[in-house]
Design a protein around this motif. Structure first.
Motif, PDB file in Angstrom:
ATOM      1  N   ALA A  48      89.885 -55.425  38.138  1.00 50.27           N
ATOM      2  CA  ALA A  48      88.597 -56.032  37.811  1.00 50.27           C
ATOM      3  C   ALA A  48      87.433 -55.155  38.235  1.00 50.27           C
ATOM      4  N   ASP A  49      86.531 -54.906  37.303  1.00 51.57           N
ATOM      5  CA  ASP A  49      85.201 -54.387  37.636  1.00 51.57           C
ATOM      6  C   ASP A  49      84.346 -55.610  37.960  1.00 51.57           C
ATOM      7  N   VAL A  50      83.909 -55.745  39.208  1.00 45.24           N
ATOM      8  CA  VAL A  50      83.161 -56.937  39.624  1.00 45.24           C
ATOM      9  C   VAL A  50      81.688 -56.634  39.886  1.00 45.24           C
ATOM     10  N   SER A  51      81.224 -55.502  39.386  1.00 46.73           N
ATOM     11  CA  SER A  51      79.837 -55.101  39.648  1.00 46.73           C
ATOM     12  C   SER A  51      78.830 -56.060  39.023  1.00 46.73           C
ATOM     13  N   GLU A  52      79.155 -56.646  37.867  1.00 42.49           N
ATOM     14  CA  GLU A  52      78.225 -57.579  37.229  1.00 42.49           C
ATOM     15  C   GLU A  52      78.070 -58.852  38.066  1.00 42.49           C
ATOM     16  N   LEU A  53      79.172 -59.359  38.586  1.00 42.67           N
ATOM     17  CA  LEU A  53      79.112 -60.546  39.439  1.00 42.67           C
ATOM     18  C   LEU A  53      78.290 -60.268  40.693  1.00 42.67           C
ATOM     19  N   GLU A  54      78.503 -59.100  41.277  1.00 45.69           N
ATOM     20  CA  GLU A  54      77.761 -58.752  42.487  1.00 45.69           C
ATOM     21  C   GLU A  54      76.265 -58.654  42.196  1.00 45.69           C
ATOM     22  N   ARG A  55      75.917 -58.045  41.065  1.00 46.80           N
ATOM     23  CA  ARG A  55      74.495 -57.921  40.710  1.00 46.80           C
ATOM     24  C   ARG A  55      73.861 -59.287  40.472  1.00 46.80           C
ATOM     25  N   TRP A  56      74.618 -60.196  39.855  1.00 41.31           N
ATOM     26  CA  TRP A  56      74.060 -61.486  39.474  1.00 41.31           C
ATOM     27  C   TRP A  56      73.948 -62.438  40.660  1.00 41.31           C
TER      28      TRP A  56
END
Length: 335
Positions: free
Chosen positions: A301-309
């Protein structure tokens, strides 16, 4: 807030309920308590919640065409977390109708209930299985998910498409969370960690598929539950800069988002088994098998979007998470 939590007696749902109750939310938990696996485990999860004055339980199937609208009208929820589903990739090869009833018909009832009662935000469970035949790693929300390899995955992609339709037509804020191989205390008996631990402690062989050449982004249940609540607190907004000529699958002109929620640290299956061996103090007897229909060899999983949001980033190590599961298993089953 007053929150409807479907699948409240489930593995993830019971952990989410605990976080919501501890922070003072009013939770109406819904579950049909079906016999997909031993219902006693579901009753025991519920027993940890029912003593809280902020929790009430409704036994109902989300596919109930009469009961679900009545529940929404009666309770007037602020927000909804929809985790109820027929789970399991391989079981969808055996009983496909159960997946349509729960995951498609049931999700329609959830969307309609939210639409007609002014729910502020719907957070629902999607799955990493939607990535299907995709081999580009790590999996990103910006990748296409048009080639599912199981009916379970197809129903989860359908949920994302249905949610977008309601976000577009009725301005209903919806967020889908693509869970990656969740594990931990109170887990499902049909999942690998539970099956492996049970067999290893009993001195019985374990079936290791794809000859052990599987990679999974195992994610501890506490991290998943915290991520769900963080997401609930941040409803999506329409992306004014969305370009329909070059559509990005991760966002929309409507109040709609999907996010990966995984550990961002994929682990070889044999290393996962080694962690169970360390914490049980016993060696596994491995039976190597071919990959099963519907399975994929790797997830990441790339979770960078969740972290940014949301500002949230999962972080429980495999060794810690497996250790906590084995300790729970020994205590629960007295072994």
């Amino acid at each position: 807030m007053k929150i409807l939590l479907t699948g409240a007696a489930g593995f993830i749902g019971s952990h989410v309920a605990r976080i919501l109750l501890d922070r003072g939310d009013q939770v109406v938990g819904l579950d049909n308590l079906n016999a997909y696996y031993d219902p006693q485990l579901k009753h025991d999860r519920l027993a940890r919640l029912t003593g809280d004055t902020g929790f009430s339980f409704v036994k109902m199937d989300v596919a109930d065409r009469d009961g679900m609208p009545a529940l929404f009208q009666r309770e007037r929820f602020d927000r909804v977390i929809h985790l109820a589903a027929q789970a399991g990739v391989r079981h969808s090869l055996v009983d496909p109708h159960a997946y349509i009833d729960s995951n498609v018909v049931g999700f329609t009832n959830i969307l309609e209930g939210c639409r007609h009662t002014g729910v502020q935000h719907l957070v629902y469970a999607s799955s990493s299985s939607v990535y299907g035949g995709n081999t580009q790693m790590p999996f990103s929300e910006h990748h296409g998910v048009d080639h599912p390899v199981s009916l379970y995955a197809a129903t989860k992609k359908a949920n994302e498409l249905m949610a977008h339709t309601y976000s577009h037509l009725f301005a209903l804020p919806t967020t889908g969370l693509r869970f990656f191989t969740v594990y931990g205390p109170w887990g499902r008996p049909d999942m690998a960690l539970f099956l492996f631990t049970k067999a290893i402690l009993a001195g019985e062989p374990i079936q290791v598929f794809n000859h052990g050449k599987m990679v999974r982004d195992f994610t501890f249940v506490d991290d998943i539950a915290k991520g769900v609540v963080h997401t609930l607190d941040r409803p999506p907004e329409a992306d004014a800069a969305f370009d329909k000529a070059h559509a990005d699958t991760a966002s929309s002109w409507a109040p709609y988002r999907v996010f990966n929620i995984g550990n961002h640290d994929p682990v070889q299956l044999l290393d996962f088994i080694a962690a169970i061996e360390r914490h049980t103090g016993k060696k596994a007897i491995k039976e190597l098998r071919d990959i099963q229909p519907g399975d994929v060899p790797a997830t990441f999983a790339d979770v960078s979007e969740l972290e940014r949001w949301t500002g949230f980033y999962p972080g429980t190590s495999i060794d810690e998470g497996v250790g906590r599961f084995v300790a729970w298993y020994r205590d629960y089953f007295k072994v």
